[in-house]
Design a protein around this motif. Structure first.
Motif, short mmCIF file in Angstrom:
data_model
loop_
_atom_site.label_atom_id
_atom_site.label_comp_id
_atom_site.label_asym_id
_atom_site.label_seq_id
_atom_site.Cartn_x
_atom_site.Cartn_y
_atom_site.Cartn_z
N UNK A 130 13.98 39.61 4.59
CA UNK A 130 15.40 39.53 4.22
C UNK A 130 15.77 40.75 3.37
N UNK A 131 16.89 41.37 3.72
CA UNK A 131 17.40 42.50 2.96
C UNK A 131 18.83 42.16 2.55
N UNK A 132 19.10 42.23 1.26
CA UNK A 132 20.44 41.97 0.73
C UNK A 132 21.06 43.30 0.32
N UNK A 133 22.29 43.54 0.77
CA UNK A 133 23.02 44.75 0.40
C UNK A 133 24.35 44.33 -0.19
N UNK A 134 24.64 44.87 -1.37
CA UNK A 134 25.91 44.56 -2.03
C UNK A 134 27.06 45.19 -1.25
N UNK A 135 28.05 44.38 -0.91
CA UNK A 135 29.23 44.85 -0.19
C UNK A 135 29.90 45.98 -0.95
N UNK A 168 13.77 41.54 11.02
CA UNK A 168 14.18 40.98 9.74
C UNK A 168 15.67 40.68 9.76
N UNK A 169 16.15 40.11 8.67
CA UNK A 169 17.56 39.73 8.58
C UNK A 169 18.22 40.46 7.42
N UNK A 170 19.16 41.35 7.72
CA UNK A 170 19.94 41.97 6.64
C UNK A 170 21.20 41.14 6.36
N UNK A 171 21.54 41.05 5.09
CA UNK A 171 22.76 40.37 4.67
C UNK A 171 23.63 41.35 3.89
N UNK A 172 24.91 41.44 4.24
CA UNK A 172 25.89 42.17 3.46
C UNK A 172 26.61 41.12 2.63
#
Length: 111
Positions: A43-48, A89-93
């Motif tokens: 999982x990858x989280x990226x701040x909008x 993997x799953x990236x999340x914005x």
């Protein structure tokens, strides 16, 4: 669809929190870029709204960062997201309040 997506983000955040301090999480962009290219991020989280300009060469692990976009630069957060997705993997914005750490990018490694 929104409730399912929200549940997926919350589950990923919980897993990130449970793994914090074990070496299975990171907020270091260089480390995350390397790991994304190696297919190690679950999982990858990226701040909008966040952007990090520069270049990354996975062949020699060379990272160059710039304050502003220069010719030939890429948004390295986009690169990390694309590589995460490419390797399953799953990236999340996400908005800032949904970041699992106080950073523009955070990743959970595969166990």
């Amino acid at each position: 669809m929104e409730p399912e997506f929200r549940a997926e983000i919350e589950s990923a955040k919980e897993r990130f929190g449970a793994a914090a301090g074990t070496g299975l999480t990171s907020t270091d962009l260089h480390e995350l870029l390397r790991s994304a290219h190696q297919g190690r991020i679950e999982f990858l989280f990226i701040r909008s709204g966040a952007q990090v300009w520069g270049s990354y060469n996975p062949d020699n692990d060379a990272l160059t960062l710039h304050d502003d976009s220069k010719p030939g630069d890429l948004d390295l957060l986009d690169v990390a997201a694309a590589q995460t997705l490419t390797h399953g993997g799953t990236p999340f914005l996400v908005e800032g309040h949904d970041m699992p750490a106080d950073a523009d990018v955070a990743g959970l490694y595969r166990f």
